[in-house]
Design a protein around this motif. Sequence first.
Motif, PDB file in Angstrom:
ATOM      1  N   VAL A 187      31.631  62.119  15.303  1.00 42.39           N
ATOM      2  CA  VAL A 187      32.322  62.016  13.959  1.00 42.39           C
ATOM      3  C   VAL A 187      31.094  62.011  12.994  1.00 42.39           C
ATOM      4  O   VAL A 187      30.548  60.849  13.208  1.00 42.39           O
ATOM      5  N   GLY A 188      30.864  62.818  12.067  1.00 40.35           N
ATOM      6  CA  GLY A 188      29.684  62.435  11.120  1.00 40.35           C
ATOM      7  C   GLY A 188      29.853  63.384   9.717  1.00 40.35           C
ATOM      8  O   GLY A 188      30.544  64.219   9.699  1.00 40.35           O
ATOM      9  N   TRP A 189      29.023  63.041   8.980  1.00 44.60           N
ATOM     10  CA  TRP A 189      28.946  63.578   7.797  1.00 44.60           C
ATOM     11  C   TRP A 189      27.946  64.660   7.815  1.00 44.60           C
ATOM     12  O   TRP A 189      26.673  64.277   7.802  1.00 44.60           O
ATOM     13  N   ASP A 190      28.179  65.964   7.437  1.00 44.45           N
ATOM     14  CA  ASP A 190      27.394  66.964   7.520  1.00 44.45           C
ATOM     15  C   ASP A 190      26.852  67.025   6.244  1.00 44.45           C
ATOM     16  O   ASP A 190      27.505  67.531   5.460  1.00 44.45           O
ATOM     17  N   ALA A 192      24.455  69.645   5.054  1.00 43.36           N
ATOM     18  CA  ALA A 192      24.610  70.872   4.454  1.00 43.36           C
ATOM     19  C   ALA A 192      25.786  71.171   3.831  1.00 43.36           C
ATOM     20  O   ALA A 192      26.073  71.969   2.733  1.00 43.36           O
ATOM     21  N   ARG A 193      26.962  70.835   4.623  1.00 42.14           N
ATOM     22  CA  ARG A 193      28.393  71.113   4.083  1.00 42.14           C
ATOM     23  C   ARG A 193      28.924  70.339   3.301  1.00 42.14           C
ATOM     24  O   ARG A 193      30.246  70.431   2.663  1.00 42.14           O
ATOM     25  N   ALA A 194      28.405  69.089   3.011  1.00 46.98           N
ATOM     26  CA  ALA A 194      28.877  68.011   2.310  1.00 46.98           C
ATOM     27  C   ALA A 194      30.478  67.724   2.589  1.00 46.98           C
ATOM     28  O   ALA A 194      31.075  67.585   1.720  1.00 46.98           O
ATOM     29  N   ASP A 195      30.700  67.696   4.073  1.00 45.87           N
ATOM     30  CA  ASP A 195      32.082  67.182   4.272  1.00 45.87           C
ATOM     31  C   ASP A 195      31.901  66.616   5.751  1.00 45.87           C
ATOM     32  O   ASP A 195      30.770  66.649   6.396  1.00 45.87           O
ATOM     33  N   TRP A 196      33.005  65.929   6.262  1.00 47.10           N
ATOM     34  CA  TRP A 196      33.001  65.408   7.471  1.00 47.10           C
ATOM     35  C   TRP A 196      33.199  66.355   8.658  1.00 47.10           C
ATOM     36  O   TRP A 196      33.996  67.152   8.556  1.00 47.10           O
ATOM     37  N   ARG A 197      32.542  66.288   9.689  1.00 56.50           N
ATOM     38  CA  ARG A 197      32.717  67.323  10.684  1.00 56.50           C
ATOM     39  C   ARG A 197      32.762  66.516  12.106  1.00 56.50           C
ATOM     40  O   ARG A 197      32.337  65.303  12.234  1.00 56.50           O
ATOM     41  N   THR A 198      33.370  67.109  13.000  1.00 51.68           N
ATOM     42  CA  THR A 198      33.487  66.549  14.363  1.00 51.68           C
ATOM     43  C   THR A 198      32.835  67.742  15.252  1.00 51.68           C
ATOM     44  O   THR A 198      32.948  68.805  15.397  1.00 51.68           O
ATOM     45  N   PHE A 199      31.751  67.261  16.289  1.00 49.45           N
ATOM     46  CA  PHE A 199      31.027  67.786  17.197  1.00 49.45           C
ATOM     47  C   PHE A 199      31.195  67.419  18.660  1.00 49.45           C
ATOM     48  O   PHE A 199      31.447  66.301  18.838  1.00 49.45           O
ATOM     49  N   ARG A 200      31.501  68.436  19.382  1.00 53.96           N
ATOM     50  CA  ARG A 200      31.328  67.913  20.722  1.00 53.96           C
ATOM     51  C   ARG A 200      29.866  67.533  21.407  1.00 53.96           C
ATOM     52  O   ARG A 200      28.774  68.431  21.339  1.00 53.96           O
ATOM     53  N   VAL A 201      29.707  66.480  22.066  1.00 57.59           N
ATOM     54  CA  VAL A 201      28.468  65.999  22.250  1.00 57.59           C
ATOM     55  C   VAL A 201      27.805  66.980  23.226  1.00 57.59           C
ATOM     56  O   VAL A 201      26.634  67.126  23.193  1.00 57.59           O
ATOM     57  N   ASP A 202      28.613  67.659  24.419  1.00 57.00           N
ATOM     58  CA  ASP A 202      28.025  68.502  25.341  1.00 57.00           C
ATOM     59  C   ASP A 202      27.574  69.753  24.765  1.00 57.00           C
ATOM     60  O   ASP A 202      26.776  70.498  25.636  1.00 57.00           O
ATOM     61  N   ARG A 203      27.712  70.072  23.483  1.00 55.72           N
ATOM     62  CA  ARG A 203      27.076  71.179  22.769  1.00 55.72           C
ATOM     63  C   ARG A 203      26.026  70.955  21.743  1.00 55.72           C
ATOM     64  O   ARG A 203      25.518  71.556  21.090  1.00 55.72           O
ATOM     65  N   ILE A 204      25.612  69.494  21.784  1.00 58.12           N
ATOM     66  CA  ILE A 204      24.520  69.036  21.007  1.00 58.12           C
ATOM     67  C   ILE A 204      23.208  68.839  21.739  1.00 58.12           C
ATOM     68  O   ILE A 204      23.144  68.585  22.716  1.00 58.12           O
ATOM     69  N   ARG A 205      22.236  69.589  21.049  1.00 57.53           N
ATOM     70  CA  ARG A 205      20.861  69.372  21.793  1.00 57.53           C
ATOM     71  C   ARG A 205      19.910  68.690  20.408  1.00 57.53           C
ATOM     72  O   ARG A 205      19.699  69.214  19.460  1.00 57.53           O
ATOM     73  N   LEU A 206      19.827  67.492  20.743  1.00 54.56           N
ATOM     74  CA  LEU A 206      19.289  66.488  19.750  1.00 54.56           C
ATOM     75  C   LEU A 206      17.574  66.991  19.625  1.00 54.56           C
ATOM     76  O   LEU A 206      16.793  67.369  20.354  1.00 54.56           O
ATOM     77  N   ARG A 207      17.288  66.607  18.443  1.00 57.06           N
ATOM     78  CA  ARG A 207      15.908  66.993  17.938  1.00 57.06           C
ATOM     79  C   ARG A 207      15.286  65.703  17.508  1.00 57.06           C
ATOM     80  O   ARG A 207      15.930  64.969  16.803  1.00 57.06           O
ATOM     81  N   MET A 208      14.284  65.253  17.936  1.00 54.97           N
ATOM     82  CA  MET A 208      13.571  64.191  17.703  1.00 54.97           C
ATOM     83  C   MET A 208      12.312  64.363  16.766  1.00 54.97           C
ATOM     84  O   MET A 208      11.668  65.395  17.019  1.00 54.97           O
ATOM     85  N   PRO A 209      12.103  63.377  15.976  1.00 56.42           N
ATOM     86  CA  PRO A 209      12.548  62.114  15.736  1.00 56.42           C
ATOM     87  C   PRO A 209      13.831  62.081  14.778  1.00 56.42           C
ATOM     88  O   PRO A 209      14.117  63.396  14.276  1.00 56.42           O
ATOM     89  N   ASN A 210      14.549  61.005  14.546  1.00 56.02           N
ATOM     90  CA  ASN A 210      15.748  61.010  13.529  1.00 56.02           C
ATOM     91  C   ASN A 210      15.220  61.255  12.275  1.00 56.02           C
ATOM     92  O   ASN A 210      13.987  61.086  11.920  1.00 56.02           O
ATOM     93  N   GLY A 211      16.235  61.534  11.456  1.00 59.07           N
ATOM     94  CA  GLY A 211      15.794  61.436  10.020  1.00 59.07           C
ATOM     95  C   GLY A 211      15.871  60.249   9.287  1.00 59.07           C
ATOM     96  O   GLY A 211      15.708  59.164   9.889  1.00 59.07           O
ATOM     97  N   PRO A 212      15.908  60.265   7.936  1.00 51.33           N
ATOM     98  CA  PRO A 212      15.727  58.900   7.179  1.00 51.33           C
ATOM     99  C   PRO A 212      16.833  58.252   7.374  1.00 51.33           C
ATOM    100  O   PRO A 212      18.071  58.820   7.840  1.00 51.33           O
ATOM    101  N   ARG A 213      16.919  57.061   6.811  1.00 48.20           N
ATOM    102  CA  ARG A 213      17.942  55.945   6.960  1.00 48.20           C
ATOM    103  C   ARG A 213      18.977  56.387   5.829  1.00 48.20           C
ATOM    104  O   ARG A 213      18.601  56.939   4.867  1.00 48.20           O
ATOM    105  N   PHE A 214      20.234  55.949   5.967  1.00 46.24           N
ATOM    106  CA  PHE A 214      21.273  56.434   5.197  1.00 46.24           C
ATOM    107  C   PHE A 214      22.260  55.164   4.967  1.00 46.24           C
ATOM    108  O   PHE A 214      22.254  54.302   6.046  1.00 46.24           O
ATOM    109  N   ALA A 215      23.149  54.834   4.069  1.00 48.72           N
ATOM    110  CA  ALA A 215      24.191  54.022   3.999  1.00 48.72           C
ATOM    111  C   ALA A 215      25.266  54.673   4.589  1.00 48.72           C
ATOM    112  O   ALA A 215      25.667  55.740   3.969  1.00 48.72           O
TER     113      ALA A 215
END
Length: 328
Positions: A187-190, A192-215
């Motif tokens: 569960v996270g804040w997307d 580009a879409r400026a909204d909360w979204r839910t993603f299945r982890v098995d469909r995620i392919r992570l890209r490194m490194p992570n982006g900037p920090r956020f509050a």
Amino acid sequence: MLETPARLLRLLSLLQMHRDWSGTELAERLGVTTRTVRRDIDRLRELGYPVHAWKGPVGGYRLGVGASLPPLLLDDEEAVAVTVGLHTTAAGQVAGVEEASLRALTKIEQVLPSRLRHQVAALKGAVVAMSPGNGPTVEAAALTAISLAIRAGELLRFDYVSHHETESRRGVEPHRLVCWGRRWYLVGWDIARADWRTFRVDRIRLRMPNGPRFAHREPPDGDVAAYLRRTMGFEMWPLRARLRVHASAADVTARVNGIVTPVDDHTCLLELAVDSFDPVVFVMSMLDADFEVESPPELVQHIRKLSTRFAGAVVQDRPNTQDRPAQG
């Protein structure tokens, strides 16, 4: 008074309760003087346990984080819970931890007292751990990477494949990981879409490194669990059905897991999310109320097909073969 080895184990058990202890409190619990407590604390430090101390009227002791994992002390309930949890994890949905779970399970079971072995054996014999079969699995490394990003407040970048096999690149402020049924979700804040979204982890392919920090933002609906109860059934399934039900919204809500919107005291709109239209037919037959399909047209066609099939199964004039006279 306890002998020194037993007292050290008791002291360690108290410190592992994750709270601050004053020297006086520890001395009372152990039945010794505060001077003996100080000596025992020094012995624990020599064994590699990082015990922090501070002076003053509110001084005391706290077990810190060490460079390596020291032996842990578990009470009876904790030992049973960890053993059963490892047994379940060994047959679970997270790839890459099965072997480690079995190794840890073997070590713990070897040192369990007989009274606890009976409890664990009873639980293992009574509980069936369903294997995932052909269901999706997630990598332990992916769960760890996402968890670390949540803790550090770092933007996640990843490629994602939707229900409809559509690929997209996402930038998401991760909020929580959720294990729901046999699947893991993020569960996270997307961004580009400026909204909360839910993603299945098995469909995620992570890209490194992570982006900037956020509050971290306030959770959706004020609570992640409430948000998921409201949205999970709809965001995770490809088909939608909208029906006008001739029953009160309260009655439908009490019996159906969907989005119910009142129209008047005796009518409501029901929205369901499914992977086929068969569950919709089942739900409406169970609800035992008149209804009309508002969308989609495919659901109307499906119900018509099933009604023809059911009508053919209840022909009134069909002879009863059990009543025929025996042939001789």
